[in-house]
Write a protein that holds these residues in place. Sequence first.
Motif, PDB file in Angstrom:
ATOM      1  N   PRO A   1      -3.055   9.826   1.679  1.00 50.94           N
ATOM      2  CA  PRO A   1      -4.416  10.165   1.230  1.00 50.94           C
ATOM      3  C   PRO A   1      -5.412  10.011   2.375  1.00 50.94           C
ATOM      4  O   PRO A   1      -5.222   9.193   3.281  1.00 50.94           O
ATOM      5  N   VAL A   2      -6.469  10.776   2.326  1.00 48.64           N
ATOM      6  CA  VAL A   2      -7.441  10.754   3.414  1.00 48.64           C
ATOM      7  C   VAL A   2      -8.114   9.381   3.551  1.00 48.64           C
ATOM      8  O   VAL A   2      -8.571   9.012   4.640  1.00 48.64           O
ATOM      9  N   ASP A   3      -8.162   8.623   2.472  1.00 48.48           N
ATOM     10  CA  ASP A   3      -8.807   7.316   2.518  1.00 48.48           C
ATOM     11  C   ASP A   3      -7.806   6.177   2.703  1.00 48.48           C
ATOM     12  O   ASP A   3      -8.162   5.005   2.566  1.00 48.48           O
ATOM     13  N   PHE A   4      -6.547   6.510   3.029  1.00 47.74           N
ATOM     14  CA  PHE A   4      -5.517   5.474   3.117  1.00 47.74           C
ATOM     15  C   PHE A   4      -5.870   4.431   4.175  1.00 47.74           C
ATOM     16  O   PHE A   4      -5.807   3.221   3.913  1.00 47.74           O
ATOM     17  N   GLU A   5      -6.238   4.881   5.361  1.00 51.03           N
ATOM     18  CA  GLU A   5      -6.531   3.933   6.438  1.00 51.03           C
ATOM     19  C   GLU A   5      -7.706   3.039   6.087  1.00 51.03           C
ATOM     20  O   GLU A   5      -7.645   1.817   6.264  1.00 51.03           O
ATOM     21  N   ASP A   6      -8.783   3.610   5.574  1.00 50.53           N
ATOM     22  CA  ASP A   6      -9.958   2.808   5.229  1.00 50.53           C
ATOM     23  C   ASP A   6      -9.623   1.788   4.149  1.00 50.53           C
ATOM     24  O   ASP A   6     -10.050   0.622   4.226  1.00 50.53           O
ATOM     25  N   ARG A   7      -8.867   2.232   3.136  1.00 55.04           N
ATOM     26  CA  ARG A   7      -8.503   1.324   2.053  1.00 55.04           C
ATOM     27  C   ARG A   7      -7.586   0.201   2.546  1.00 55.04           C
ATOM     28  O   ARG A   7      -7.773  -0.969   2.199  1.00 55.04           O
ATOM     29  N   TYR A   8      -6.615   0.590   3.368  1.00 52.37           N
ATOM     30  CA  TYR A   8      -5.682  -0.403   3.907  1.00 52.37           C
ATOM     31  C   TYR A   8      -6.412  -1.441   4.750  1.00 52.37           C
ATOM     32  O   TYR A   8      -6.215  -2.661   4.586  1.00 52.37           O
ATOM     33  N   ARG A   9      -7.261  -0.981   5.652  1.00 56.17           N
ATOM     34  CA  ARG A   9      -7.956  -1.912   6.534  1.00 56.17           C
ATOM     35  C   ARG A   9      -8.914  -2.810   5.749  1.00 56.17           C
ATOM     36  O   ARG A   9      -9.052  -3.997   6.055  1.00 56.17           O
ATOM     37  N   GLU A  10      -9.576  -2.256   4.749  1.00 59.61           N
ATOM     38  CA  GLU A  10     -10.493  -3.059   3.940  1.00 59.61           C
ATOM     39  C   GLU A  10      -9.744  -4.174   3.220  1.00 59.61           C
ATOM     40  O   GLU A  10     -10.180  -5.340   3.213  1.00 59.61           O
TER      41      GLU A  10
ATOM     42  N   GLU B   1       0.808  -1.208   0.000  1.00 59.30           N
ATOM     43  CA  GLU B   1       0.000   0.000   0.000  1.00 59.30           C
ATOM     44  C   GLU B   1       0.848   1.268   0.000  1.00 59.30           C
ATOM     45  O   GLU B   1       0.447   2.306  -0.555  1.00 59.30           O
TER      46      GLU B   1
END
Length: 252
Positions: free
Chosen positions: A66-75, A28
Amino acid sequence: MEPKLIIFDCDGVLIDSEIISAKMLVAELAPLGVHIDLDYIGAHFLGRSYPVVMQQIRQEFGVTLPVDFEDRYRERLLAAFERGLKVIPHVTAVLETLTATGRNWCVATSSSPKRAELSLRIAGLDHLVAGRLYTSSLVARGKPAPDLFLHAAAARGVAPEACLVIEDSLNGVRAGRAAGMRVWRFIGGSHLADKQLHEPDDALPERRFASFDDFTQRIGATAEGGAGATAETTGATTGGTTAAPCCGKEEL
């Protein structure tokens, strides 16, 4: 002295998740120009909470995530867990035996509550750990601070010096020692396979072991052999020298 409370870490101890998490983080971060490897993750991030890891990445690499990095990583991580997460061999039998014999045990993890609960469900351990789970969200400071282990011991009604911590990470070992607890290091996870285990002086465990196959017998042996009893396993380096062999986070 036989421990009155056994505190298990989760990732890399009960479930073989650390190697999956590390590979996912490498993948990621690479498109963002952050190029790290598994050894780097093991040395700097293992056992630490997700916010701490992200803060270190921002500071050391000067990157804006990116602001969505954590959500994308966890998903993506949880999807990878669904495909390939496995319980560490013999762990299920150990937890069943401890429960059946009335032993006091719990799990204290740097993982978020959601990740810990999902991981344990996927691994088939959720029914055993129910009511015994403590996460870093419950304390102000995560590992290597002792807060989480001290919180778990207090919740279970046991003094720190009567606890035994089972950890895989150096930060976890540090946390257990800082809490005034005995610490055994489990080195049988995939993320530690074929690794030279350098252990700084502040992260030396009482014992190391690579398999849970006779764990309950080892626990009983501590009452007879004392804290210094050892059994054969892989050696580790301490302060740059090889240690004598002995026995046997919200995280990313």
